[in-house]
Write a protein that holds these residues in place. Structure first.
Motif, short mmCIF file in Angstrom:
data_model
loop_
_atom_site.label_atom_id
_atom_site.label_comp_id
_atom_site.label_asym_id
_atom_site.label_seq_id
_atom_site.Cartn_x
_atom_site.Cartn_y
_atom_site.Cartn_z
N GLY A 69 20.95 -62.56 55.73
CA GLY A 69 21.29 -61.49 54.80
C GLY A 69 22.70 -61.55 54.25
O GLY A 69 23.11 -60.66 53.50
N LEU A 70 23.46 -62.60 54.58
CA LEU A 70 24.84 -62.71 54.12
C LEU A 70 25.04 -64.05 53.42
O LEU A 70 24.71 -65.10 53.96
N LYS A 71 25.57 -64.00 52.21
CA LYS A 71 25.84 -65.24 51.48
C LYS A 71 27.20 -65.14 50.79
O LYS A 71 27.69 -64.06 50.49
N ALA A 72 27.80 -66.30 50.55
CA ALA A 72 29.09 -66.38 49.90
C ALA A 72 28.98 -67.26 48.67
O ALA A 72 28.15 -68.18 48.61
N SER A 73 29.81 -67.00 47.68
CA SER A 73 29.83 -67.84 46.49
C SER A 73 31.27 -68.01 46.02
O SER A 73 32.12 -67.14 46.23
N LEU A 74 31.52 -69.15 45.39
CA LEU A 74 32.83 -69.46 44.83
C LEU A 74 32.63 -70.16 43.50
O LEU A 74 31.84 -71.12 43.42
N ALA A 75 33.28 -69.68 42.47
CA ALA A 75 33.16 -70.27 41.14
C ALA A 75 34.54 -70.46 40.53
O ALA A 75 35.44 -69.64 40.74
N HIS A 76 34.69 -71.54 39.77
CA HIS A 76 35.96 -71.78 39.07
C HIS A 76 35.68 -72.03 37.60
O HIS A 76 34.88 -72.90 37.23
N ASN A 82 40.51 -69.59 36.12
CA ASN A 82 40.24 -68.43 36.97
C ASN A 82 39.18 -68.78 38.01
O ASN A 82 38.21 -69.48 37.71
N SER A 83 39.39 -68.31 39.22
CA SER A 83 38.42 -68.50 40.29
C SER A 83 37.88 -67.14 40.73
O SER A 83 38.62 -66.15 40.75
N LYS A 105 38.57 -61.69 41.90
CA LYS A 105 38.92 -62.54 40.76
C LYS A 105 40.41 -62.84 40.82
O LYS A 105 41.23 -61.91 40.82
N ARG A 106 40.73 -64.13 40.87
CA ARG A 106 42.14 -64.52 41.02
C ARG A 106 42.97 -64.10 39.81
O ARG A 106 44.09 -63.61 39.96
N ALA A 107 42.42 -64.27 38.60
CA ALA A 107 43.14 -63.85 37.40
C ALA A 107 43.24 -62.32 37.37
O ALA A 107 42.23 -61.62 37.38
N PHE A 111 39.86 -56.88 42.49
CA PHE A 111 38.89 -56.73 43.57
C PHE A 111 37.87 -55.68 43.16
O PHE A 111 38.22 -54.57 42.75
N ILE A 112 36.59 -56.04 43.26
CA ILE A 112 35.49 -55.17 42.82
C ILE A 112 34.47 -55.04 43.95
O ILE A 112 34.11 -56.03 44.60
N MET A 113 33.99 -53.82 44.16
CA MET A 113 32.90 -53.57 45.10
C MET A 113 31.68 -53.11 44.32
O MET A 113 31.78 -52.24 43.45
#
Length: 223
Positions: A69-76, A82-83, A105-107, A111-113
């Motif tokens: 039930g837990l997943k992570a994602s990373l995009a650049h 921006n990452s 979001k690095r740029a 931080f969003i919930m």
């Protein structure tokens, strides 16, 4: 794991005779490949091909489950430098499916919930909060047979958005209305095509110049 190729044709600045004076064609593609339990996605647009050194529209992303039930994602995003990283948790709470997603979001150091609560098989509630802009939004969506209706509200801008759609066989037709902006859209879709018409000042007398239209075709394929 489906990859997609999208072609979009847009029409803008309609004259009084109903003929658009501006048109544009764009393409985009997202290539997805699963390696073990990780999914890699490479996305690009026609702008990426025209000016490859700028990296505009080029995004490389990876998504991987960490636990049940837990997943992570990373995009650049290479063009925007921006990452974006996210963690998504899915759980069953009191018989309802609940999803909580944390996004960074690095740029702009944003931080969003986000949270999604499936009240039942026909009703879904969504909420989000942007800690950087202190902007909160919520929506509720309900499906009854072929009909789907939703209402969304942005608390920072006091902006309600209403939408309704109906599915009939392979066709889906619908409309949305942004109350504050007095902007309405109508759309029709049948895979792989979606057509949309947008107009401003819909409660008054919409001018031809306020109209815009788009036709989008999406092709799905496996690598």
């Amino acid at each position: 794991m489906s990859s997609t190729a999208v072609a979009a044709f847009s029409l803008k600045n309609f004259n009084n005779n109903g003929i658009p004076s501006t048109s544009d064609v764009g393409i985009a593609a997202s290539l997805r490949k699963k390696v073990d339990d990780a999914t890699f996605t490479f996305s690009f647009t026609d702008s990426s091909l025209k000016e490859p050194k700028l990296g505009k529209g080029v995004v490389l992303a990876v998504e991987k489950p960490l636990a049940d039930g837990l997943k992570a994602s990373l995009a650049h995003d290479f063009g925007a430098s921006n990452s974006v990283a996210s963690l998504t948790l899915n759980r069953l709470v009191n018989g309802s499916d609940v999803q909580v997603k944390a996004i960074y979001k690095r740029a702009g150091d944003v931080f969003i919930m986000e949270e999604q609560w499936k009240v039942d098989k026909n009703t879904r509630i969504n909420g989000s909060y942007n800690f950087a802009s202190e902007e909160a939004a919520a929506s509720v969506t309900h499906t009854n047979g072929p009909w789907t209706a939703s209402a969304a509200y942005n608390f920072a801008r006091a902006a309600p958005l209403l939408s309704i759609s109906r599915k009939a066989g392979a066709d889906t037709v619908g409309a949305t209305y942004a109350v504050n902006e007095d902007v309405g859209t109508v759309h029709w879709s049948r895979k792989p095509v979606r057509a949309t018409l947008r107009a401003a000042n819909v409660t008054g007398k919409p001018a031809w110049s306020s109209l815009s239209a788009s036709i989008v075709a999406t092709h799905e394929f496996d690598l």
